[in-house]
Scaffold this active site. Structure first.
Site, PDB file in Angstrom:
ATOM      1  CB  CYS A   9      -0.941  -0.148   1.171  1.00 10.37           C
ATOM      2  SG  CYS A   9      -0.258   0.301   2.725  1.00 10.37           S
ATOM      3  CG  ASN A  12       4.428  -1.649   5.062  1.00 11.88           C
ATOM      4  OD1 ASN A  12       5.615  -2.123   5.624  1.00 11.88           O
ATOM      5  ND2 ASN A  12       3.431  -2.507   4.850  1.00 11.88           N
ATOM      6  CB  CYS A  14      -3.717   1.533   7.065  1.00  8.46           C
ATOM      7  SG  CYS A  14      -3.248   3.011   7.981  1.00  8.46           S
ATOM      8  NE  ARG A  15      -4.860   1.563   1.588  1.00  4.89           N
ATOM      9  CZ  ARG A  15      -4.857   2.350   0.735  1.00  4.89           C
ATOM     10  NH1 ARG A  15      -5.566   2.142  -0.395  1.00  4.89           N
ATOM     11  NH2 ARG A  15      -3.823   3.396   0.578  1.00  4.89           N
ATOM     12  CB  SER A  16       0.449  -3.518   2.674  1.00  2.78           C
ATOM     13  OG  SER A  16       1.087  -2.367   3.575  1.00  2.78           O
ATOM     14  CG  ASP A 127      -5.351   5.191   3.129  1.00  4.82           C
ATOM     15  OD1 ASP A 127      -5.499   4.666   4.241  1.00  4.82           O
ATOM     16  OD2 ASP A 127      -4.449   6.028   2.764  1.00  4.82           O
TER      17      ASP A 127
END
Length: 163
Positions: A9, A12, A14-16, A127
């Site tokens: 993401c 690095n 939150c999402r990933s 996000d």
């Protein structure tokens, strides 16, 4: 040699890392530990060395996932040792494909939600950084939904290597 998957993401945090934690759990549940390695990175280095966002950690822990993480920036040199590079949104995919040293490396980059048959045409994971916990819950739901399809692909690849 292990099959390697990296989730990417922006920062690095939150999402990933959420995708990494969920997919690592799916790999373990499938008995593929040691055969599949999972990590994550960001397209930008803003948060290098930082842990995951506390809201991501809270949502992951609430759902029984591990959260050991330190942010890092994706490096083009990693393509040669990766089998799949999973982008969390189309902006990440574009950046990663541009970063890829070869066309073969660029073909390793896929959107996470492309592995979710129920995702429809919107393949971006929004996000959650600038919102509340509900955005992190939504992110987790999308990651979990796509992880099953991704696991099926990875399992097929791993089993194909063993033949």
């Amino acid at each position: 040699m292990a099959y390697r998957v990296s989730f990417v993401c922006t920062g690095n945090i939150c999402r990933s890392p959420m995708a990494e934690s969920v997919f690592r759990a799916r790999v373990a549940e499938a008995g593929l530990d040691g055969l599949v390695e999972v990590d994550s990175a960001g397209t930008d280095g803003w948060h290098e060395g930082d842990g995951a966002d506390p809201r991501a950690v809270a949502v992951l822990e609430e759902h029984g996932y591990g959260t050991d993480h330190a942010a890092r920036r994706f490096q083009a040199a990693w393509f040669s040792s990766l089998d799949l590079v999973i982008a969390l949104d189309s902006g990440h995919r574009k950046t990663l494909r541009r970063l890829a040293p070869t066309e073969q490396d660029a073909q390793k980059v896929h959107l996470l939600r492309s592995y979710d048959p129920g995702a429809g045409n919107d393949l971006d994971v929004p996000d959650p950084y600038y919102g509340g916990l509900d955005g992190f819950d939504e992110c987790l739901e999308m990651v979990e939904a796509a992880s099953e399809g991704l696991l099926a692909v990875v399992r097929n690849e791993v089993e194909g290597r063993a033949v």
